[in-house]
Design a protein around this motif. Structure first.
Motif, mmCIF file in Angstrom:
data_model
loop_
_atom_site.group_PDB
_atom_site.id
_atom_site.type_symbol
_atom_site.label_atom_id
_atom_site.label_comp_id
_atom_site.label_asym_id
_atom_site.label_seq_id
_atom_site.Cartn_x
_atom_site.Cartn_y
_atom_site.Cartn_z
ATOM 1 N N PRO A 300 -14.156 -26.507 -39.508
ATOM 2 C CA PRO A 300 -15.541 -26.402 -39.001
ATOM 3 C C PRO A 300 -15.672 -26.855 -37.551
ATOM 4 C CG PRO A 300 -15.480 -27.463 -41.162
ATOM 5 C CD PRO A 300 -14.079 -27.398 -40.682
ATOM 6 N N ILE A 301 -14.880 -27.854 -37.148
ATOM 7 C CA ILE A 301 -14.939 -28.340 -35.762
ATOM 8 C C ILE A 301 -14.349 -27.304 -34.817
ATOM 9 C CG2 ILE A 301 -14.309 -30.248 -34.231
ATOM 10 C CD1 ILE A 301 -13.885 -31.956 -36.760
ATOM 11 N N ARG A 302 -13.213 -26.719 -35.212
ATOM 12 C CA ARG A 302 -12.600 -25.664 -34.393
ATOM 13 C C ARG A 302 -13.565 -24.495 -34.218
ATOM 14 N NH1 ARG A 302 -7.572 -25.766 -38.374
ATOM 15 N NH2 ARG A 302 -6.301 -27.431 -37.495
ATOM 16 N N LYS A 303 -14.246 -24.137 -35.313
ATOM 17 C CA LYS A 303 -15.159 -22.994 -35.272
ATOM 18 C C LYS A 303 -16.291 -23.231 -34.290
ATOM 19 C CE LYS A 303 -17.668 -19.807 -38.272
ATOM 20 N NZ LYS A 303 -18.032 -19.459 -39.677
ATOM 21 N N GLU A 306 -15.399 -22.680 -30.676
ATOM 22 C CA GLU A 306 -15.043 -21.322 -30.261
ATOM 23 C C GLU A 306 -16.079 -20.741 -29.307
ATOM 24 O OE1 GLU A 306 -14.569 -19.093 -33.821
ATOM 25 O OE2 GLU A 306 -12.599 -19.930 -34.312
ATOM 26 N N SER A 307 -17.237 -21.378 -29.197
ATOM 27 C CA SER A 307 -18.272 -20.875 -28.294
ATOM 28 C C SER A 307 -17.789 -20.996 -26.852
ATOM 29 C CB SER A 307 -19.568 -21.661 -28.470
ATOM 30 O OG SER A 307 -19.433 -22.968 -27.935
ATOM 31 N N PRO A 308 -18.157 -20.036 -25.992
ATOM 32 C CA PRO A 308 -17.702 -20.063 -24.594
ATOM 33 C C PRO A 308 -18.098 -21.341 -23.862
ATOM 34 C CG PRO A 308 -18.642 -17.919 -25.136
ATOM 35 C CD PRO A 308 -18.921 -18.808 -26.297
ATOM 36 N N ARG A 311 -15.899 -24.246 -25.113
ATOM 37 C CA ARG A 311 -14.514 -24.021 -24.698
ATOM 38 C C ARG A 311 -14.350 -24.352 -23.212
ATOM 39 N NH1 ARG A 311 -12.111 -18.393 -26.462
ATOM 40 N NH2 ARG A 311 -12.663 -19.327 -28.479
ATOM 41 N N LYS A 312 -15.335 -23.958 -22.420
ATOM 42 C CA LYS A 312 -15.305 -24.256 -20.987
ATOM 43 C C LYS A 312 -15.388 -25.767 -20.755
ATOM 44 C CE LYS A 312 -17.738 -23.403 -16.623
ATOM 45 N NZ LYS A 312 -18.897 -22.743 -15.970
ATOM 46 N N LEU A 313 -16.261 -26.442 -21.531
ATOM 47 C CA LEU A 313 -16.393 -27.893 -21.404
ATOM 48 C C LEU A 313 -15.076 -28.590 -21.712
ATOM 49 C CD1 LEU A 313 -18.067 -30.485 -21.075
ATOM 50 C CD2 LEU A 313 -18.710 -30.274 -23.491
ATOM 51 N N SER A 314 -14.403 -28.177 -22.782
ATOM 52 C CA SER A 314 -13.126 -28.764 -23.159
ATOM 53 C C SER A 314 -12.078 -28.569 -22.067
ATOM 54 C CB SER A 314 -12.647 -28.134 -24.476
ATOM 55 O OG SER A 314 -11.383 -28.637 -24.838
#
Length: 382
Positions: A300-303, A306-308, A311-314
């Motif tokens: 659930p955390i990976r899912k 997955e938002s852009p 993902r950009k923040l990470s």
């Protein structure tokens, strides 16, 4: 759930799996006087401090320009983690250290505390938390005092951390009353061994499972994890079962071929530990079952990430990880990053024997023979 628990039941929920509690009577009193959450589930109001200033003071572990991004990253990761296991967030609050640690009042208290705490006490308090170097900076001596003052400025009843922070907690108990502030309770988790068998470290990737690790990453890390047959000491794989799986699921299932005993479900961790010590549970079966359990928790955390946007923040909060991943992707045949591309010192298998003689090679000027204790000859360049 919290409304149906007695103060004693709340205390049991809060302190389960902890190694030590300082000020337990004070904590009992707080629970009896008002409803305050395993903390949120017990009805507590929980404040998570993003200690950005501390991170910079601790030998500049985090670059100042990335601290704001990392605060946002951890807020999203923590929320995703708690939501994935059904923990209510209505009593959860996030506070950034620099929101109050740069105020006039806090700064004056830092000076007041500095006039009381000796260099010896400050260094001793931070010995297991502050990065130890040959020539320590003054900032590392300030770190424990700031953490102590945070208790007062966050108006908390108890502080929660690892048992490695015990000396900072005792410093807070000793000096806060001298400033006219109340002594708090302190709750301490045991230090869980890493997957390598040593202490889990944020700087050692192979020792831990990150919340955003892919299923492939989890498999690789568990495959390399220290898990000697029958050895329950410093076994990070068993520790994941004890401190992650059991508290969340209440049980753990070993999946294995019928010829090796078939599947078995444990409802008490000590029974699993006993079977592993007796070698009734094979390390390979334990690792495979832990892998399945962890992936269920992490999916659930990976899912969510997955938002852009996330993902950009990470990627911007931890650019070095992104670059490392990019390099790995280019290293393999055809540009694909495979298992063979993941190069690290931990993958090098070095076996050293006792060298008993070194002689000149009879044919080559720049080479020599080295004779090892097992009698084999190997040619090395000098």
């Amino acid at each position: 759930m919290a409304d149906q628990l007695s103060p004693d039941e709340k205390l049991q929920l809060i302190t389960r799996n902890l190694q030590e509690v300082l000020g337990e009577e004070k904590l009992k009193q707080v629970l009896q006087e008002r409803e305050i959450a395993d903390f949120l589930k017990a009805g507590c109001e929980v404040t998570i401090l993003f200690a950005d200033l501390h991170a910079f003071l601790d030998n500049m572990k985090a670059p100042w320009e990335l601290l704001e991004l990392r605060v946002k990253y951890y807020e999203q990761v923590i929320k995703a983690m708690l939501e994935s296991i059904g923990v209510p967030l209505d009593k959860l609050k996030f506070v950034k250290g620099t929101d109050f640690q740069l105020s006039r009042e806090y700064t004056l208290d830092v000076y007041r505390l500095s006039s009381m705490v000796t260099e010896h006490d400050a260094k001793k308090a931070g010995a297991e938390v502050v990065k130890q170097v040959d020539h320590p900076l003054l900032s590392g001596l300030l770190y424990p005092g700031l953490q102590a003052l945070d208790e007062e400025y966050l108006k908390c009843d108890a502080q929660f951390g690892g048992v490695d922070q015990r000396k900072i907690f005792t410093l807070a108990e000793k000096y806060l009353p001298s400033l006219g502030y109340a002594k708090r309770s302190h709750l301490m988790n045991p230090m869980v061994p890493g997957l390598t068998g040593a202490k889990m470290s944020s700087s050692e990737e192979e020792s831990k499972i990150d919340l955003l690790d892919s299923a492939g990453d989890v498999k690789k890390k568990l495959k390399r994890a220290f898990c000697e047959p029958g050895n329950i000491e410093n076994n990070g794989v068993l520790s994941f079962v004890q401190y992650v799986v059991f508290p969340l699921r209440g049980e753990f299932s070993i999946k294995r071929d019928p010829k090796w005993g078939g599947d078995k479900t444990y409802t008490v961790f000590e029974e699993l530990e006993k079977d592993f010590a007796a070698e009734s549970v094979h390390p390979g079966d334990l690792k495979a079952s832990v892998e399945a359990s962890l992936n269920q928790l992490l999916d659930p955390i990976r899912k969510k990430f997955e938002s852009p946007e996330l993902r950009k923040l990470s990627n911007t909060a931890y650019p070095s990880k992104t670059k490392a991943a990019g390099k790995g992707a280019k290293a393999g045949p055809g540009g694909g990053g495979g298992d063979d591309d993941d190069l690290s010192p931990s993958r090098v298998d070095i076996r050293v024997g006792r060298i008993i003689s070194v002689e000149k090679h009879p044919m080559l000027i720049r080479c020599s023979w080295r004779r090892s204790m097992w009698g084999r000859r190997s040619r090395g360049r000098w």
